[in-house]
Design an enzyme around this catalytic site. Structure first.
Site, short mmCIF file in Angstrom:
data_model
loop_
_atom_site.label_atom_id
_atom_site.label_comp_id
_atom_site.label_asym_id
_atom_site.label_seq_id
_atom_site.Cartn_x
_atom_site.Cartn_y
_atom_site.Cartn_z
N GLU A 165 5.94 14.38 -5.91
CA GLU A 165 5.49 15.74 -5.65
C GLU A 165 4.89 16.35 -6.91
O GLU A 165 3.87 17.04 -6.87
CB GLU A 165 6.64 16.61 -5.14
CG GLU A 165 6.95 16.42 -3.67
CD GLU A 165 8.00 17.40 -3.17
OE1 GLU A 165 8.26 18.41 -3.88
OE2 GLU A 165 8.56 17.18 -2.09
N GLU A 167 -1.57 8.67 -5.92
CA GLU A 167 -0.42 9.44 -5.42
C GLU A 167 -0.50 9.67 -3.92
O GLU A 167 -0.04 10.69 -3.41
CB GLU A 167 -0.28 10.79 -6.15
CG GLU A 167 -0.37 10.71 -7.65
CD GLU A 167 0.77 9.95 -8.28
OE1 GLU A 167 1.50 9.25 -7.57
OE2 GLU A 167 0.94 10.04 -9.50
N ILE A 218 -28.15 16.68 -8.36
CA ILE A 218 -28.93 17.61 -9.18
C ILE A 218 -29.59 16.89 -10.35
O ILE A 218 -30.74 17.18 -10.71
CB ILE A 218 -28.04 18.76 -9.67
CG1 ILE A 218 -27.69 19.71 -8.51
CG2 ILE A 218 -28.71 19.54 -10.81
CD1 ILE A 218 -26.64 20.75 -8.85
N GLY A 233 0.82 -1.21 0.00
CA GLY A 233 0.00 0.00 0.00
C GLY A 233 0.85 1.26 0.00
O GLY A 233 1.71 1.44 -0.85
#
Length: 401
Positions: free
Chosen positions: A256, A379, A353, A135
């Site tokens: 990053e 990520e 909606i 994981g």
């Protein structure tokens, strides 16, 4: 028509690029996305169009044949593409993470060898950290590289590899104990290998197998796969940067960039959900008037639009921080966390909606409803982002007692 999520301070070149991408999305992606997604079909014609536009070289320096644009430009392009179909933005994301890692950490020979062909789109990149049993715990990687003369022999199983089948270059993170004595911290004994392969499934080079596509709830079209290494031999000159033990840091630098990308994807999907919701609310009538005139629906639209604006602003801030050369793990973590959570909420409100029609595959919102959850885990999960944010805040606000 006024649009949400406008970005101030862009150059003429950036505005021209974004206008071109938006036109491409409106004409070439949105009209076919739902049909292709329902068939789980790889969008080859769309990818060819992106290649023709030069987007595979967007962030690659001009000296290697790319456009040399910033992370901000890239993130804004991803936002537009994800607005059309999130899976297409995934195809680009993994490619750019590998290109970025090569640009930042590769040897000169590696840059010269790979980047021009990546800029042209002739080599498509993918990267691989995760494994079936770990994981988010990257330190628990068990895949291993053992030195054998001028080569390394790689063994292990990797998981959740976006572009696993269609890519021809994979950056793979494995454990490499060579030169790292017993007791070395796990993150100091990891190495990134640049693995070249043939596109496709099955044994794509001796010792390397891509078993096939993993069936998913959403995020279809793009291939997500396993990667199995069994005696895979890689030359020593394909260690990213030429030195072992730096793989963890190289991958985290790339991630990053990936987190800014996921934030941008969340912004794009949320924008599309808002567009669908506000359009439908003006077309659908109940109790003698468009539902957009009911206060309850106006409240939803107000909340949705505010979330779209907030997520976009944080994503832009994170991209600009990275472009400045400053550390941006705090900003990237915040942007990824907020944008993915807000995306899920905006999509769900647009789904509400639409009422019963939102549950029908004839309506685009059904596809977005299945795609949004991937952003909650891609990520790094929300929990991982909050750990990163919390630790960085404690660094910045350390109590001086």
């Amino acid at each position: 028509m006024a649009r949400l999520a406008q970005t101030a301070g862009l150059t003429d070149v950036q505005r021209e690029i974004l206008s071109t991408v938006r036109d491409f999305v409106d004409k070439e992606i949105i009209p076919v996305a739902t049909e292709l997604e329902h068939r789980d079909e790889y969008p080859q014609a769309i990818v060819d169009g992106l290649k023709e536009l030069g987007l595979f070289g967007l962030m690659i320096p001009e000296e290697y044949g790319g456009l040399g644009e910033s992370l901000l430009t890239y993130a804004l392009c991803v936002e537009e593409i994800a607005r059309g179909w999130m899976s297409v933005s995934g195809i680009i994301n993994t490619h750019f993470i590998v290109a970025y890692m090569l640009k930042q950490h590769g040897t000169q020979e590696q840059k010269d060898h790979f980047l021009p062909r990546m800029a042209a789109g002739d080599i498509r990149g993918a990267f691989s950290m995760s494994e079936p049993g770990l994981g988010s715990d990257v330190s628990a990687i068990t895949s291993k590289a053992v030195k054998d003369g001028d080569e390394y022999v790689l063994n292990g199983q990797k998981m959740w590899l976006t572009n696993g089948g269609t890519s021809s270059l994979v950056a793979v993170l494995v454990r490499s104990d060579e030169g790292h004595p017993e007791g070395t911290a796990p993150h100091r004994s990891m190495t990134t290998f640049l693995v070249e392969k043939e596109p496709g499934f099955g044994e794509v080079r001796p010792g390397l197998t891509i078993p096939g596509k993993i069936e998913k709830m959403g995020y279809k079209g793009v291939d997500t796969t396993e990667l199995i290494m069994d005696g895979l031999r890689i030359p020593a000159d394909r260690v990213l940067g030429g030195v072992t033990g730096r793989g963890f840091y190289q991958m985290m630098d790339g991630v990053e960039v990936g987190r800014v990308n996921v934030a941008a994807r969340g912004c794009g999907v949320a924008q599309r959900a808002f567009e669908l919701g506000v359009q439908y609310a003006q077309q659908r009538h109940t109790f003698g008037k468009p539902i957009a005139q009911h206060q309850a629906i106006q409240f939803k639209l107000a909340e949705m639009a505010t979330k779209v604006e907030a997520a976009h602003a944080m994503m832009v801030n994170a991209a600009r921080k990275k472009d400045s050369g400053e550390r941006n793990d705090l900003e990237a973590g915040m942007a990824k966390y907020l944008a993915s959570e807000y995306c899920k909420e905006v999509v769900e409100d647009a789904f509400r909606i639409h009422g019963g029609y939102g549950f029908s595959k004839e309506y685009e919102i059904e596809r977005l409803y299945r795609e949004a959850p991937m952003l909650l885990i891609g990520e790094g999960t929300a929990e991982i982002q909050k750990m990163i944010i919390g630790r960085r805040l404690l660094e910045e606000y350390r109590f001086q007692g």
